[in-house]
Design an enzyme around this catalytic site. Structure first.
Site, PDB file in Angstrom:
ATOM      1  N   LYS A  93       0.397   3.346  -2.968  1.00 27.70           N
ATOM      2  CA  LYS A  93      -0.764   4.236  -3.157  1.00 27.70           C
ATOM      3  C   LYS A  93      -0.349   5.711  -3.149  1.00 27.70           C
ATOM      4  O   LYS A  93      -1.000   6.549  -3.769  1.00 27.70           O
ATOM      5  CB  LYS A  93      -1.797   3.978  -2.054  1.00 27.70           C
TER       6      LYS A  93
ATOM      7  N   SER B  48       0.801  -1.242   0.000  1.00 27.20           N
ATOM      8  CA  SER B  48       0.000   0.000   0.000  1.00 27.20           C
ATOM      9  C   SER B  48       0.823   1.276   0.000  1.00 27.20           C
ATOM     10  O   SER B  48       0.268   2.357  -0.221  1.00 27.20           O
ATOM     11  CB  SER B  48      -0.952   0.019   1.194  1.00 27.20           C
TER      12      SER B  48
ATOM     13  N   TYR C  44      -3.261  -2.200 -10.343  1.00 29.11           N
ATOM     14  CA  TYR C  44      -3.167  -2.070  -8.878  1.00 29.11           C
ATOM     15  C   TYR C  44      -2.256  -3.153  -8.279  1.00 29.11           C
ATOM     16  O   TYR C  44      -1.377  -2.856  -7.455  1.00 29.11           O
ATOM     17  CB  TYR C  44      -4.573  -2.121  -8.287  1.00 29.11           C
TER      18      TYR C  44
ATOM     19  N   TYR D 150      -4.552   4.008   8.166  1.00 29.26           N
ATOM     20  CA  TYR D 150      -5.909   3.435   8.227  1.00 29.26           C
ATOM     21  C   TYR D 150      -6.625   3.816   9.511  1.00 29.26           C
ATOM     22  O   TYR D 150      -6.488   4.943   9.967  1.00 29.26           O
ATOM     23  CB  TYR D 150      -5.855   1.910   8.013  1.00 29.26           C
TER      24      TYR D 150
HETATM   25  O1  DON Z   1      -4.881  -4.738  -1.850  1.00 28.46           O
HETATM   26  C1  DON Z   1      -4.313  -5.283  -0.930  1.00 28.46           C
HETATM   27  O2  DON Z   1      -4.933  -5.842  -0.047  1.00 28.46           O
HETATM   28  C2  DON Z   1      -2.799  -5.229  -0.877  1.00 28.46           C
HETATM   29  N1  DON Z   1      -2.231  -5.319  -2.175  1.00 28.46           N
HETATM   30  C3  DON Z   1      -2.321  -3.958  -0.240  1.00 28.46           C
HETATM   31  C4  DON Z   1      -2.921  -3.699   1.112  1.00 28.46           C
HETATM   32  C5  DON Z   1      -2.054  -2.958   2.036  1.00 28.46           C
HETATM   33  O3  DON Z   1      -0.845  -2.917   1.921  1.00 28.46           O
HETATM   34  C6  DON Z   1      -2.722  -2.370   3.190  1.00 28.46           C
HETATM   35  N2  DON Z   1      -1.785  -1.717   4.056  1.00 28.46           N
HETATM   36  N3  DON Z   1      -1.542  -1.817   5.204  1.00 28.46           N
END
Ligand code: DON
Length: 331
Positions: free
Chosen positions: A92, A89, A214, A266
């Site tokens: 992002k 993430s 993504y 988050y």
């Molecule tokens: O979409 C997902 O669930 C993962 N590729 C990324 C989620 C993520 O890193 C959330 N962060 N803490």
């Protein structure tokens, strides 16, 4: 790598707001980082390595690194800070900057800038709020950003990778295909988020294409050192201090930092602001980046996560550094 060799930063009372911290004492930041890491060694058992993407579960829970990069060109690190890991993430942040640069304020017609107070992959709010994600750093928002990129670049994946390489000044940065395939095979929840937004007319491209972008950006592998270097522009009003190139406008750097302050960790973002006070972003690969405006970037890596999906040790390390060096933006 240059050894910064600093252990004491004293808050400046200078009227020049650009110089918020004066380096008073030359000793050894590297020793400090090593000491902080040593103090965290046993805490890796307090978290759980992400396993909903099976490839991530294969990483050793004992990996641990920390790096500090400053806008005046110094970098110092300790532990596994030069070993690439899955940025997840944290990607992002970069996707958001690319989308802001590409479509400007139109982006904010399609995604909000409010904290969600929900887990990063929650779907509940998206139905209530008619397919408009709360912010660009929860999964729904990042998928919306991925849609902007896929519909505005002929090859958004290549554009993303070359953006990362140019920001890090390092062409060795790569996409980890093993992680990508693992995400693709376990991407049902993200697909659901994408299709729900498309049903509200908020996604232009086809969902498989959006997911493909993504998952690719999440699968980029980078070290703490590369990540810290690549984000220096956010600590420097949008200017890459190495190339002197404008990566985004000062207004957009401010906006990204504001979003990271309110939503980057988050539903732990409130506590993070309350106790640490830095714009930050985590990834389920165990990375955490924290921006120190007008100073530099901290990046930490330790795979075991807490219940919010944030690295336990990474968060502890950023907290220790921010407290000891007086880095909070709210001081
Ligand atoms: O979409 C997902 O669930 C993962 N590729 C990324 C989620 C993520 O890193 C959330 N962060 N803490």
């Amino acid at each position: 790598m240059h050894n910064v060799g600093l252990s004491c930063f004293i808050a400046s009372h200078s009227k020049d707001k650009q110089v918020r911290y004066m380096i008073k004492d030359i000793s050894n930041l590297q020793v400090k980082l090593q000491t902080l890491l040593a103090a965290q060694q046993e805490f890796y058992t307090q978290g759980k390595v992400a396993n909903y993407i099976p490839a991530l579960a294969e990483v050793s829970p004992e990996k641990m690194g920390v790096c500090v990069s400053t806008i005046d060109g110094k970098t110092v690190g300790a532990g596994d800070y030069q070993e690439p890991f899955s940025i997840q993430s944290i990607s992002k942040v970069f996707g958001l900057v690319m989308a802001m640069n590409r479509i400007g304020d139109d982006l904010w017609q399609r995604v909000n800038m409010e904290p969600s107070g929900q887990p990063f992959n929650s779907i509940i709010q998206l139905e209530w709020e008619k397919g408009i994600p709360r912010n660009p750093v929860i999964n729904a928002g990042a998928l919306l950003v991925a849609d902007v990129l896929t519909s505005h670049f002929s090859s958004s994946k290549l554009a993303f990778l070359s953006f990362m390489r140019s920001l890090a000044h390092d062409d060795s940065i790569y996409i980890d295909n093993y992680v990508y395939q693992s995400e693709l095979a376990h991407g049902s929840r993200n697909a659901a988020l994408g299709y729900l937004m498309k049903s509200f007319g908020n996604i232009e491209s086809e969902i498989p294409e959006v997911l493909n972008h993504y998952f690719t950006q999440c699968s980029v592998a980078m070290s703490c050192e590369q990540l810290a270097t690549s984000l220096l522009f956010l600590a420097n009003k949008g200017i890459d201090p190495i190339s002197k190139e404008a990566i985004c406008t000062p207004r957009d750097a401010h906006r990204v930092n504001a979003i990271l302050s309110t939503s980057g960790m988050y539903d732990q973002s409130g506590e993070f602001a309350f106790s640490i006070g830095l714009p930050a972003k985590s990834g389920v690969g165990g990375g955490v980046i924290a921006i120190v405006p007008n100073y530099g970037v901290i990046c930490t890596w330790s795979p075991p996560l807490n219940s919010f999906g944030n690295s336990v040790i990474g968060t502890n390390l950023v907290a220790s550094l921010a407290q000891e060096l007086g880095l909070s933006i709210y001081h």
